[in-house]
Design a protein around this motif. Structure first.
Motif, PDB file in Angstrom:
ATOM      1  N   VAL A 297       0.746  -1.069  -0.093  1.00 19.89           N
ATOM      2  CA  VAL A 297       0.269  -0.025  -0.098  1.00 19.89           C
ATOM      3  C   VAL A 297       0.793   1.326   0.051  1.00 19.89           C
ATOM      4  O   VAL A 297       0.621   2.234  -0.749  1.00 19.89           O
ATOM      5  CB  VAL A 297      -0.923   0.085   1.198  1.00 19.89           C
ATOM      6  CG1 VAL A 297      -1.793   1.331   1.133  1.00 19.89           C
ATOM      7  CG2 VAL A 297      -2.069  -1.083   1.035  1.00 19.89           C
ATOM      8  N   ILE A 298       2.134   1.308   0.731  1.00 19.65           N
ATOM      9  CA  ILE A 298       2.643   2.444   0.990  1.00 19.65           C
ATOM     10  C   ILE A 298       3.809   2.743  -0.100  1.00 19.65           C
ATOM     11  O   ILE A 298       4.046   3.824  -0.450  1.00 19.65           O
ATOM     12  CB  ILE A 298       3.176   2.539   2.258  1.00 19.65           C
ATOM     13  CG1 ILE A 298       4.390   1.643   2.452  1.00 19.65           C
ATOM     14  CG2 ILE A 298       2.326   2.733   3.404  1.00 19.65           C
ATOM     15  CD1 ILE A 298       5.178   1.644   3.721  1.00 19.65           C
ATOM     16  N   ALA A 299       4.238   1.730  -0.599  1.00 19.79           N
ATOM     17  CA  ALA A 299       5.397   1.761  -1.642  1.00 19.79           C
ATOM     18  C   ALA A 299       5.106   2.592  -2.932  1.00 19.79           C
ATOM     19  O   ALA A 299       5.922   3.515  -3.198  1.00 19.79           O
ATOM     20  CB  ALA A 299       5.657   0.239  -2.409  1.00 19.79           C
ATOM     21  N   PRO A 300       3.862   2.853  -3.272  1.00 19.69           N
ATOM     22  CA  PRO A 300       3.682   3.798  -4.503  1.00 19.69           C
ATOM     23  C   PRO A 300       3.786   5.321  -3.710  1.00 19.69           C
ATOM     24  O   PRO A 300       3.941   6.274  -4.450  1.00 19.69           O
ATOM     25  CB  PRO A 300       2.051   3.585  -4.874  1.00 19.69           C
ATOM     26  CG  PRO A 300       2.032   2.198  -4.693  1.00 19.69           C
ATOM     27  CD  PRO A 300       2.525   1.931  -3.119  1.00 19.69           C
ATOM     28  N   VAL A 301       3.423   5.352  -2.483  1.00 22.71           N
ATOM     29  CA  VAL A 301       3.526   6.808  -2.146  1.00 22.71           C
ATOM     30  C   VAL A 301       4.977   7.515  -2.058  1.00 22.71           C
ATOM     31  O   VAL A 301       5.352   8.235  -2.140  1.00 22.71           O
ATOM     32  CB  VAL A 301       3.034   6.544  -0.648  1.00 22.71           C
ATOM     33  CG1 VAL A 301       3.294   8.124   0.126  1.00 22.71           C
ATOM     34  CG2 VAL A 301       1.510   6.433  -0.570  1.00 22.71           C
ATOM     35  N   LEU A 328      -1.103   9.222  -1.132  1.00 24.33           N
ATOM     36  CA  LEU A 328      -1.767   7.743  -1.113  1.00 24.33           C
ATOM     37  C   LEU A 328      -3.155   8.073  -2.006  1.00 24.33           C
ATOM     38  O   LEU A 328      -3.623   6.839  -2.890  1.00 24.33           O
ATOM     39  CB  LEU A 328      -2.147   7.494   0.078  1.00 24.33           C
ATOM     40  CG  LEU A 328      -2.841   6.399   0.331  1.00 24.33           C
ATOM     41  CD1 LEU A 328      -2.164   5.279   0.058  1.00 24.33           C
ATOM     42  CD2 LEU A 328      -3.341   6.177   1.740  1.00 24.33           C
ATOM     43  N   SER A 329      -4.004   8.957  -1.774  1.00 24.20           N
ATOM     44  CA  SER A 329      -5.104   8.955  -2.702  1.00 24.20           C
ATOM     45  C   SER A 329      -4.980   9.267  -4.120  1.00 24.20           C
ATOM     46  O   SER A 329      -5.818   8.365  -4.917  1.00 24.20           O
ATOM     47  CB  SER A 329      -6.013  10.248  -2.176  1.00 24.20           C
ATOM     48  OG  SER A 329      -5.328  11.365  -2.328  1.00 24.20           O
ATOM     49  N   SER A 330      -4.103   9.952  -4.358  1.00 25.97           N
ATOM     50  CA  SER A 330      -3.816   9.890  -6.034  1.00 25.97           C
ATOM     51  C   SER A 330      -2.752   9.143  -6.748  1.00 25.97           C
ATOM     52  O   SER A 330      -2.674   9.138  -7.806  1.00 25.97           O
ATOM     53  CB  SER A 330      -3.622  11.472  -6.380  1.00 25.97           C
ATOM     54  OG  SER A 330      -2.376  11.802  -5.743  1.00 25.97           O
ATOM     55  N   LYS A 331      -2.181   8.596  -5.883  1.00 23.91           N
ATOM     56  CA  LYS A 331      -0.842   7.833  -6.159  1.00 23.91           C
ATOM     57  C   LYS A 331      -0.048   8.808  -7.065  1.00 23.91           C
ATOM     58  O   LYS A 331       0.319   8.233  -8.227  1.00 23.91           O
ATOM     59  CB  LYS A 331      -1.145   6.618  -6.793  1.00 23.91           C
ATOM     60  CG  LYS A 331      -1.815   5.459  -5.865  1.00 23.91           C
ATOM     61  CD  LYS A 331      -2.015   4.084  -6.426  1.00 23.91           C
ATOM     62  CE  LYS A 331      -2.663   3.202  -5.752  1.00 23.91           C
ATOM     63  NZ  LYS A 331      -2.828   1.758  -6.082  1.00 23.91           N
TER      64      LYS A 331
END
Length: 334
Positions: A297-301, A328-331
């Motif tokens: 979940v956090i890797a894209p952030v 997080l919401s928009s990546k």
């Protein structure tokens, strides 16, 4: 004159005059008298002068009614003692005299007889309490307003308060922890001592230290998260949060060797960021709070994140948290 006052004061003909046995103490250029006095006498003869009440001559803080009420309840419940001295400066209306070969003071029992230099909330609490106490008192006499102000400054700057993190650390010994404080202490201690802790070496239980997380910082960050885990034991909450921090460390280590999570602003921001991340984990994996699930979940952030955002986060953890949530919401990839 009340019975409690008569027991602590010498006989005096005038009902408006009180006498108490004292000891004279000399310190440098100053001298003062030490004694004990009934709390109700303090309550009716002492006053404070605030900057708001007297902008030219006032120097005290404004009274906090809530704090005084807590002191009154503490006294009336018989929970303990208040051994520290109230520090006073005798005013002209006290007409303070030294009698009995210097072993006794006499003063007029009138409002405003003494100006409080230290202990205003304790005295305010005494006035609200139903219980009478004998209270240690220090009385200065003949001070100018300049000297009173200087003493007030000295008392409030030279006496270093006990660090908040130490008070939290020893509450267990005093057996006065709340259930929430006990849970937070247990989780903190696991992060501090467990060999699998993702924050090993970052924790400082009893004092402030550079690049360390104190109990105060930890409690401020973790307390809002406890509501997510109703009915869970401290060890379970620790395991979930530890998996989350493990996932954070994977990404942080990729970008820098600096212990970023030990920065209070960064730590608080990432703890506040836990809620939306945990919700994403639940949506994708159910209640499997593993480090790998958190990481997915956090890797894209962290992708293309400017590391300066964490190395120099400023003073607002909430702004940093908002920045993380936006990513997080928009990546969004910057």
């Amino acid at each position: 004159m009340s019975k409690s006052i008569q027991q602590g004061a010498a006989d005096v003909d005038n009902e408006n005059r009180l006498r108490f046995s004292v000891s004279l103490v000399k310190q440098g250029k100053h001298q003062f008298y030490t004694l004990t006095m009934p709390s109700e006498v303090l309550a009716r003869t002492c006053s404070v002068t605030t900057r708001k009440e007297d902008p030219e001559k006032g120097f005290q803080r404004e009274l906090d009614a809530k704090r005084a009420k807590e002191i009154a309840e503490y006294i009336d419940r018989g929970l303990g003692t208040i051994p520290s001295s109230i520090v006073l400066s005798a005013q002209e209306s006290a007409e303070l005299k030294i009698v009995g070969r210097g072993k006794t003071i006499e003063f007029t029992d009138t409002p405003g007889a003494f100006l409080i230099l230290d202990g205003q909330h304790r005295v305010y609490g005494f006035s609200k309490a139903k219980t009478s106490l004998r209270v240690p008192v220090v009385i200065y006499n003949g001070l100018s307003r300049t000297e009173e102000t200087r003493l007030f400054i000295d008392i409030n700057t030279k006496q270093k308060p006990v660090p908040s993190q130490l008070l939290l650390d020893i509450k267990q010994l005093a057996d006065i922890e709340t259930e929430t404080e006990q849970t937070l202490r247990d989780i903190f201690d696991l992060f501090d001592k467990d060999r699998h802790s993702a924050l090993a070496g970052y924790m400082s239980p009893a004092e402030s230290a550079r690049n360390k997380i104190t109990r105060v910082t930890f409690n401020q960050a973790a307390k809002p998260l406890l509501g997510i885990f109703p009915g869970r034991e401290s060890t379970e909450i620790y395991e979930i949060l530890n998996s989350y921090v493990e996932a954070l460390n994977i990404e942080i280590v990729k970008k820098t060797n600096e212990p970023l999570l030990s920065k209070p602003v960064v730590f608080r921001a990432f703890m506040a960021f836990f809620k939306p991340v945990a919700q994403r984990v639940v949506d994708k994996f159910g209640n499997e709070y593993s480090a790998s699930n958190f990481h997915s979940v956090i890797a894209p952030v962290f992708q293309n994140m400017q590391i300066k955002k964490l190395e120099k986060p400023g003073t607002s953890w909430s702004k940093l948290k908002d920045y993380l949530e936006e990513r997080l919401s928009s990546k969004l990839v910057l």
